[in-house]
Design a protein around this motif. Structure first.
Motif, PDB file in Angstrom:
ATOM      1  N   CYS A  75       0.843  -1.188   0.000  1.00  0.00           N
ATOM      2  CA  CYS A  75       0.000   0.000   0.000  1.00  0.00           C
ATOM      3  C   CYS A  75       0.883   1.245   0.000  1.00  0.00           C
ATOM      4  CB  CYS A  75      -0.917  -0.008   1.218  1.00  0.00           C
ATOM      5  SG  CYS A  75      -2.119   1.317   1.189  1.00  0.00           S
ATOM      6  N   ARG A  96      -0.493   4.465  -0.880  1.00  0.00           N
ATOM      7  CA  ARG A  96      -1.315   5.597  -0.463  1.00  0.00           C
ATOM      8  C   ARG A  96      -2.691   5.075  -0.093  1.00  0.00           C
ATOM      9  NH1 ARG A  96      -2.783   9.709  -4.993  1.00  0.00           N
ATOM     10  NH2 ARG A  96      -4.201   8.033  -5.450  1.00  0.00           N
ATOM     11  N   SER A  97      -3.217   5.572   1.009  1.00  0.00           N
ATOM     12  CA  SER A  97      -4.574   5.179   1.378  1.00  0.00           C
ATOM     13  C   SER A  97      -5.315   6.394   1.910  1.00  0.00           C
ATOM     14  CB  SER A  97      -4.558   4.069   2.421  1.00  0.00           C
ATOM     15  OG  SER A  97      -3.971   4.517   3.614  1.00  0.00           O
ATOM     16  N   SER A  98      -6.547   6.511   1.494  1.00  0.00           N
ATOM     17  CA  SER A  98      -7.441   7.558   1.968  1.00  0.00           C
ATOM     18  C   SER A  98      -8.846   6.973   1.905  1.00  0.00           C
ATOM     19  CB  SER A  98      -7.322   8.807   1.097  1.00  0.00           C
ATOM     20  OG  SER A  98      -7.912   8.593  -0.163  1.00  0.00           O
ATOM     21  N   TRP A 144      -7.304   3.776  -2.595  1.00  0.00           N
ATOM     22  CA  TRP A 144      -6.093   3.082  -2.157  1.00  0.00           C
ATOM     23  C   TRP A 144      -5.248   2.822  -3.388  1.00  0.00           C
ATOM     24  CZ3 TRP A 144      -6.301  -1.152   2.071  1.00  0.00           C
ATOM     25  CH2 TRP A 144      -6.770  -0.590   3.256  1.00  0.00           C
TER      26      TRP A 144
END
Length: 84
Positions: free
Chosen positions: A25, A27-29, A33
């Motif tokens: 992962c 970037r996650s928001s 993702w």
């Protein structure tokens, strides 16, 4: 796919499991993702009842990743407007 949905709730995960593979992962928001495994990138956009998942080709081209993310984001936006 249930693993991906379960991972998107709560704290961000360090990996995104899909089809027997784990993607790191990056970037996650709550909206998206982004994960990577070697030369492949994965994009996960959760909607109300579905998740739109895109997987880039196995290539080193930076355009492949950014174009793929943009395309999947537009598709997810259409589904969200349709209450999916």
């Amino acid at each position: 796919m249930k693993q991906v949905f379960a991972s998107m709730k709560g704290d961000p995960a360090s990996s995104i499991p899909l089809a027997g593979e784990k993607y790191m992962c990056l970037r996650s928001s709550p909206d998206c993702w982004l994960g990577r495994k070697e030369k492949k990138a994965i994009f996960v956009y959760p909607c109300r009842t579905i998740a739109v998942v895109g997987l880039s080709q196995d290539t080193e081209s930076a355009n492949n990743t950014s174009n793929g993310s943009d395309s999947v984001a537009r598709l997810a936006e259409l589904y969200m407007k349709s209450n999916y």
